[in-house]
Design an enzyme around this catalytic site. Structure first.
Site, PDB file in Angstrom:
ATOM      1  N   HIS A  15       0.952  -1.054  -0.091  1.00 21.23           N
ATOM      2  CA  HIS A  15       0.079  -0.105  -0.096  1.00 21.23           C
ATOM      3  C   HIS A  15       0.975   1.072  -0.084  1.00 21.23           C
ATOM      4  O   HIS A  15       0.566   2.240  -0.655  1.00 21.23           O
ATOM      5  CB  HIS A  15      -0.812  -0.023   1.173  1.00 21.23           C
ATOM      6  CG  HIS A  15      -1.785   1.105   1.299  1.00 21.23           C
ATOM      7  ND1 HIS A  15      -3.014   0.960   1.226  1.00 21.23           N
ATOM      8  CD2 HIS A  15      -1.647   2.293   1.356  1.00 21.23           C
ATOM      9  CE1 HIS A  15      -3.708   2.167   1.550  1.00 21.23           C
ATOM     10  NE2 HIS A  15      -2.906   3.072   1.727  1.00 21.23           N
ATOM     11  N   GLU A  16       1.848   1.173   0.712  1.00 21.41           N
ATOM     12  CA  GLU A  16       2.786   2.637   0.996  1.00 21.41           C
ATOM     13  C   GLU A  16       3.712   2.677  -0.389  1.00 21.41           C
ATOM     14  O   GLU A  16       3.715   3.717  -0.689  1.00 21.41           O
ATOM     15  CB  GLU A  16       3.715   2.432   2.270  1.00 21.41           C
ATOM     16  CG  GLU A  16       2.851   2.349   3.553  1.00 21.41           C
ATOM     17  CD  GLU A  16       1.700   3.438   3.785  1.00 21.41           C
ATOM     18  OE1 GLU A  16       1.772   4.359   3.175  1.00 21.41           O
ATOM     19  OE2 GLU A  16       0.766   2.963   4.155  1.00 21.41           O
TER      20      GLU A  16
HETATM   21 ZN    ZN Z   1      -3.056   5.125   1.981  1.00 21.03          ZN
END
Ligand code: ZN
Length: 200
Positions: A151-152
């Site tokens: 996600h990051e």
């Molecule tokens: Zn996010």
């Protein structure tokens, strides 16, 4: 001091962030940025925050999954997500390799406040990056931690989870808590997709 977390629609979230040199990473300015990102993530609270989310076009993210956050979750939920506490750390200029094994879970984002959706992600990843001090690291992650890293790192490439979600599972957090909290991601997907018949 806290930083402002920008929301979906802000061009900062849709820009490929740039790499840092080790000198730039070790500079007082970048070290201060990292400190402020840590405080901003904790205040939110969230388990990860990437620099583009605070309007900074750099390949930096902070990550921390505290045991406090796991306290309110059911044992089954924690086991299913393979979630465990992850100490605070920083990833800089990461590259990522994803394993083939894919798992589906509802996921949210501090830049898409108030919503969640089911997202399929690799269950294991290997990341090469620098830490806060500019030292090379290899991270082998599994379960929820692997999801956080994906996600990051997506944020550094201008990608949001909404680009990867099953669109019919997109919902408010209120509705998630009210109706879907104890339903498996597969079942959420089945029930919400079945009910939806877009005109061809
Ligand atoms: Zn996010």
């Amino acid at each position: 001091m806290l930083l402002k977390i920008v929301q979906a629609g802000d061009p900062a979230l849709r820009t490929r962030a740039r790499e840092l040199s080790t000198d730039e990473l070790r500079s007082p300015e970048t070290q201060l940025l990292i400190e402020l990102m840590r405080e901003t993530m904790r205040d939110a609270p969230g388990v990860g925050l990437a620099a583009p989310q605070v309007g900074v076009n750099l390949r930096i993210a902070v990550i921390e999954d505290k045991s406090d956050y796991l306290r309110d979750l059911g044992e089954e939920e924690i086991a299913l997500r393979e979630r465990k506490p992850i100490p605070f750390h920083v990833i800089v200029n990461p590259t990522i390799e994803m394993a083939d094994d894919v798992v589906e879970f509802p996921e949210g984002c501090l830049s898409v406040t108030g919503f969640t959706a089911v997202v399929a992600r690799a269950r294991s990843v290997r990341v090469h990056c620098l830490n806060h001090a500019g030292e090379p690291q290899e991270i082998r992650a599994h379960g929820w931690y692997a999801r956080i890293l994906q996600h990051e790192i997506d944020h550094m490439n201008g990608v949001l989870y909404v680009d990867r979600m099953y669109p019919q599972t997109f919902m408010t957090l209120d509705n998630f808590k009210r109706t879907w909290k104890d339903v498996s991601a597969q079942e959420i997907r089945r029930r919400l997709s079945e009910a939806s018949h877009p005109v061809e």
